[in-house]
Enzyme design. Structure first.
Site, PDB file in Angstrom:
ATOM      1  N   GLY A  56      98.585  24.408  59.380  1.00  0.00           N
ATOM      2  CA  GLY A  56      98.341  24.576  60.801  1.00  0.00           C
ATOM      3  C   GLY A  56      97.386  25.712  61.123  1.00  0.00           C
ATOM      4  N   ASP A  68      73.129  18.102  66.155  1.00  0.00           N
ATOM      5  CA  ASP A  68      72.701  16.826  66.718  1.00  0.00           C
ATOM      6  C   ASP A  68      73.242  15.699  65.845  1.00  0.00           C
ATOM      7  OD1 ASP A  68      71.191  16.997  64.431  1.00  0.00           O
ATOM      8  OD2 ASP A  68      69.271  17.279  65.454  1.00  0.00           O
ATOM      9  N   ARG A 102      83.258  26.281  60.294  1.00  0.00           N
ATOM     10  CA  ARG A 102      84.046  25.754  59.185  1.00  0.00           C
ATOM     11  C   ARG A 102      85.430  26.388  59.127  1.00  0.00           C
ATOM     12  NH1 ARG A 102      81.322  26.484  53.676  1.00  0.00           N
ATOM     13  NH2 ARG A 102      83.097  25.212  53.016  1.00  0.00           N
ATOM     14  N   ASP A 129      96.736  28.913  62.038  1.00  0.00           N
ATOM     15  CA  ASP A 129      97.495  30.158  62.148  1.00  0.00           C
ATOM     16  C   ASP A 129      96.772  31.349  61.530  1.00  0.00           C
ATOM     17  OD1 ASP A 129      97.660  29.551  59.477  1.00  0.00           O
ATOM     18  OD2 ASP A 129      99.844  29.427  59.396  1.00  0.00           O
ATOM     19  N   HIS A 142      78.688  18.924  59.569  1.00  0.00           N
ATOM     20  CA  HIS A 142      77.612  19.194  58.607  1.00  0.00           C
ATOM     21  C   HIS A 142      76.239  18.957  59.220  1.00  0.00           C
ATOM     22  CE1 HIS A 142      80.384  18.740  54.820  1.00  0.00           C
ATOM     23  NE2 HIS A 142      80.592  19.849  55.501  1.00  0.00           N
ATOM     24  N   VAL A 161      95.476  23.701  56.456  1.00  0.00           N
ATOM     25  CA  VAL A 161      96.448  24.343  55.561  1.00  0.00           C
ATOM     26  C   VAL A 161      97.552  24.988  56.401  1.00  0.00           C
ATOM     27  CG1 VAL A 161      96.772  26.012  53.698  1.00  0.00           C
ATOM     28  CG2 VAL A 161      94.621  24.755  53.880  1.00  0.00           C
ATOM     29  N   HIS A 212      89.128  24.830  57.616  1.00  0.00           N
ATOM     30  CA  HIS A 212      89.810  25.398  56.459  1.00  0.00           C
ATOM     31  C   HIS A 212      91.109  26.102  56.849  1.00  0.00           C
ATOM     32  CE1 HIS A 212      86.604  24.938  53.273  1.00  0.00           C
ATOM     33  NE2 HIS A 212      85.998  24.521  54.369  1.00  0.00           N
ATOM     34  N   ASN A 229      87.419  27.320  48.958  1.00  0.00           N
ATOM     35  CA  ASN A 229      86.973  28.458  49.768  1.00  0.00           C
ATOM     36  C   ASN A 229      86.193  29.495  48.978  1.00  0.00           C
ATOM     37  OD1 ASN A 229      88.402  27.200  51.772  1.00  0.00           O
ATOM     38  ND2 ASN A 229      90.078  28.667  51.815  1.00  0.00           N
TER      39      ASN A 229
END
Length: 349
Positions: free
Chosen positions: A80, A261, A70, A82, A201, A78, A74, A102
């Site tokens: 790029g 899967d 994830r 970085d 997910h 936001v 996240h 978050n």
């Protein structure tokens, strides 16, 4: 008066650009060209080092796979890719860790810390935290039974983070497919990319806090989502009862939460999506066709997921960056802490 040839002008222009690039050093623009094998000469064991850390932590805590995967979403959405989301708050900066999407949700930061610490041992100041996130996401998918792919590397780490930017950009589990589609289009990502990347997910869990909206108050109606499978609703009712339930209890995101899967898509077809942002992918015509296709073809899902992750990883901010020595703080603060420690020791002698 003297004349200057075109070749001479070109040479001096090239020299000027070269000197500028040299002086930029680690604080130069973070939008350097990404490529495969970026660390093949500067840190040839970079990728295997990250792989070993991910594998070890998945054995200790299987949920860490979904958590570190994830991070790429996240972080990259936001400003790029970085590693801005890894920065801790400072007296002068509210970072992204406690943003609306978050806070209380992201976990396993220590896995990235461990990978970074190991890399600093073998090739200090070489591998960026932003690249570690990209490698870790790929490895988490691979070790969960999903596809493998070659990652492009060469990112720089941001010098700042913004809780406001994260709040403004990142969707909540209450978001519907229309909102998500518009968000992805802002980043030149297609409806197919949206559905394929939502397949992340396939592994992991969600808290009841993120589910009760769909379970008890769909679209503010005070009623459950009518698309929800009745038997699945009974299961969720027991896990996330209202109003006295524990909103921190976790629920599997699909029927095979530790295996990457296409079961996630089969569950959506059968009305068993846990989150509103998931199930509405099956109700919106632009996305429903891909849910149906991926539910029938795991290979097609894998191919689309890999392409989507690569496109997501290509997002760059263009802001100045560096190679952080500690993923939680910028190098200036690390240096400041070291200097402060030396000064204190000196004053005691």
């Amino acid at each position: 008066m003297f004349s200057t040839s075109t070749a001479t002008i070109s040479f001096f222009f090239f020299l000027l650009i070269s000197l500028a690039a040299i002086h930029a050093g680690d604080n130069g623009p973070s939008y350097s060209k990404l490529r495969h094998g970026y660390y093949s000469t500067t840190c040839p064991d970079a990728e295997i080092t990250v792989k070993n850390v991910i594998r070890k932590n998945m054995i200790i805590d299987p949920r860490s796979a979904a958590s570190v995967m994830r991070f790429q979403f996240h972080d990259c959405f936001v400003n790029g890719c970085d590693a801005s989301m890894l920065l801790d708050d400072t007296p002068n900066m509210l970072g992204e860790k406690e943003s609306l999407s978050n806070g209380g949700s992201l976990r396993s930061y220590e896995v990235i810390d461990e990978a970074k610490a190991n890399l600093e041992q073998i090739c200090p100041g070489v591998v960026s935290c932003a690249d570690i996130i990209i490698m870790a996401a790929r490895d988490a998918v691979l070790f969960s039974g999903g596809p493998d792919w070659a990652v492009k590397l060469g990112r720089k780490d941001s010098l700042t983070a913004s809780q406001k930017d994260s709040d403004d950009i990142m969707p909540t589990p209450r978001a519907n497919a229309t909102y998500l589609l518009n968000l992805f289009q802002k980043f030149n990502l297609s409806a197919k990319d949206l559905v394929a990347l939502s397949g992340s997910h396939s592994i992991g869990k969600a808290r009841c806090f993120s589910i009760v909206f769909r379970l008890y108050n769909q679209s503010g109606s005070g009623l459950p989502d009518p698309a929800m499978n009745p038997e699945y609703r009974k299961k969720l009712d027991k896990l996330c009862p209202m109003p006295d339930g524990n909103l921190s209890v976790t629920v599997d995101l699909d029927s095979t939460p530790e295996l990457f899967d296409n079961q996630y898509f089969k569950d959506l077809v059968n009305g068993k999506g846990s989150l509103n942002s998931d199930q509405t992918l099956f109700t919106l015509p632009e996305t429903r066709k891909y849910v149906e296709r991926f539910s029938r073809g795991e290979k097609e899902f894998y191919e689309a997921f890999v392409k989507g992750m690569i496109r997501l990883g290509d997002l760059q901010s263009g802001r100045s960056g560096e190679i952080r020595r500690n993923c939680r703080v910028v190098n200036q603060l690390v240096l400041g802490r070291r200097t402060e420690g030396v000064s204190r020791k000196t004053s005691l002698t």
